[in-house]
Structures are given as C-alpha cells and as structure tokens.
Design an enzyme around this catalytic site. Structure first.
Site, PDB file in Angstrom:
ATOM      1  N   LYS A   1      11.400  -5.584  -0.122  1.00 28.47           N
ATOM      2  CA  LYS A   1      10.221  -5.819  -0.963  1.00 28.47           C
ATOM      3  C   LYS A   1      10.682  -6.455  -2.269  1.00 28.47           C
ATOM      4  O   LYS A   1      11.600  -5.961  -2.925  1.00 28.47           O
ATOM      5  CB  LYS A   1       9.535  -4.483  -1.253  1.00 28.47           C
TER       6      LYS A   1
HETATM    7  O1  G3P Z   1       2.905   0.576  -2.775  1.00 24.97           O
HETATM    8  C1  G3P Z   1       2.191  -0.553  -3.150  1.00 24.97           C
HETATM    9  C2  G3P Z   1       0.767  -0.213  -3.512  1.00 24.97           C
HETATM   10  O2  G3P Z   1       0.125   0.329  -2.385  1.00 24.97           O
HETATM   11  C3  G3P Z   1       0.649   0.703  -4.730  1.00 24.97           C
HETATM   12  O3  G3P Z   1      -0.650   1.181  -4.816  1.00 24.97           O
HETATM   13  O4  G3P Z   1      -2.063   3.034  -5.702  1.00 24.97           O
HETATM   14  O5  G3P Z   1       0.055   2.396  -6.946  1.00 24.97           O
HETATM   15  O6  G3P Z   1      -1.959   0.862  -6.933  1.00 24.97           O
HETATM   16  P1  G3P Z   1      -1.162   1.905  -6.159  1.00 24.97           P
END
Ligand code: G3P
Length: 217
Positions: free
Chosen positions: A83
């Site tokens: 990533k």
């Molecule tokens: O892991 C990537 C993404 O899904 C993070 O989501 O909830 O931290 O905005 P969030």
C-alpha cells in the site's frame, strides 16, 4: 463484489475468516499501531490466515525508502499487496513495484484525477476514501462512480477498492455503482447479515416447531 476486512486485529480476522466471506485484508499505519506485534510479524500472521490480497502500507515518504520497506514487506508472502499513498513518490513506487509484478494498493485517494494517475502507474487497487469525503460534505459514492467510468473508458484493469466505509448503506451504494471491492471494518460486516426481521422470523419458526414436538431424525 469482493469484501476485504479493514482491520489489523488478528482475532477479528480469525473469527470472520471462518465465514468464507473474506476475500482479503487491508491494514494501514493507524490500524497496525494498535497491535502488540511487530509489523512484519503481524502481516506474516494475517497473510497466513487469509489467502487473498493483504495490504501492508509503507510508512516512508520518499521513493528510495518506500522501495526498501516494500522489499521487506513483499518478501513476507505472495499475497502481500504493497500500500502506497497517492503522492508523487507513492506513484513512482507503484510504477516500479507493478513493473516487477508486485500487487500495489494506492491509498488515500480523494479525486478521480488521482485515480487516473494511479491506474496509469499500474496500480492493482485504488482506494478512494468514501467516508472521509462524506465527512466534509462531498459525495464519496460519486467519486467511486466517476472512477469506474474513467477506468471503463480506457480499459484500465485497476480494481476500485471502496474504503473508509462507515455503515451498511455505504456498502449498498458502492455495490450498486459496481465497485470491485469494498473493505469493511468487522463491525460493519456483522451489521450486513444481522436483521431484526430475520431474527424475529427464526424465533417464531423455532417456537412453532418446538410446540409441535416434531424432530428431524
Ligand atoms: O484503511 C483505509 C480506510 O478504510 C480507512 O478508513 O475509517 O480510517 O476513514 P477510515
């Protein structure tokens, strides 16, 4: 639509892996920071539980160091997806890794133009953050739809991995516009199958069955 788990909690991964519903796992530095294991050991364990793509994010910000970190991560297992953030160095790293045949998940995507560049750099996955756009009053679902249209226009094979999913409605919406993947926190997966009318109906069936005295023997 493929479903990935958005967590670094190995207990939650183990619990949900038995469902057969999990096609991969995404982690990020914030999720990984909650683990008491070393990052390498954590990714090694996750990649042994789930056979699908396991996203492990580099934390370096310059290309040279990104490549060094990626080399350590992709040696862990064949199902590791590196990533990288959607920055110029992240895109350069994506190009190098994808040319080597390594899966790359380009993350922190917030515009269709960014997604276009990621596809041109050979990204395996692009991760538009739906919830974080909604948080600032921009429709994250429109972004997913725009990216899919652009990718269709040019035959890009990059998979649209809807991320930052906040609730079951997001899952429905990204599925309706045709996202290739949605990465979901474990809590949301449980909300997808849990419905009060299902529970109420089952309770009623079993109550009537019990009263009948019948058995399946
Ligand atoms: O892991 C990537 C993404 O899904 C993070 O989501 O909830 O931290 O905005 P969030």
């Amino acid at each position: 639509m493929k479903i990935f788990l958005d967590t670094a909690d190995i207990n939650e991964i183990n619990e949900l892996s038995e469902s057969g519903l999990i096609d991969g796992v995404t982690t990020n530095p914030s999720l990984a920071s909650k683990s008491d294991k070393s990052f390498i050991d954590l990714i090694k364990e996750i990649s042994s539980v789930i056979q699908g793509p396991i996203s492990a994010e580099v934390t370096a910000e310059n290309l040279t160091q990104m490549i060094k970190e990626a080399d350590k991560l992709r040696k862990i297992a064949d199902n590791i997806a590196i990533k990288v953030p959607l920055t110029v160095d992240g895109l350069k790293c994506c190009k190098k890794l994808s040319n080597d045949g390594t899966m790359v998940n380009v993350t922190l995507c917030f515009s269709a133009n960014q997604a276009l560049l990621a596809a041109k750099c050979g990204a395996t996955f692009i991760s538009p953050f739906v919830g974080r756009l909604d948080d600032i009053g921009i429709d994250g679902i429109d972004l997913i739809s725009d990216i899919l249209d652009i990718y269709d226009n040019y035959g890009f094979e990059t998979q649209v991995l809807a991320a930052s999913i906040r609730h079951p409605l997001h899952v429905l919406q990204v599925a309706k516009v045709g996202a290739d993947v949605a990465t979901l926190p474990p809590k949301i997966i449980k909300q997808l199958y849990d419905h009060p009318l299902t529970n109420k109906g089952l309770e009623s069936f079993l109550s009537d069955w019990k009263k009948s005295g019948k058995k399946i023997t």
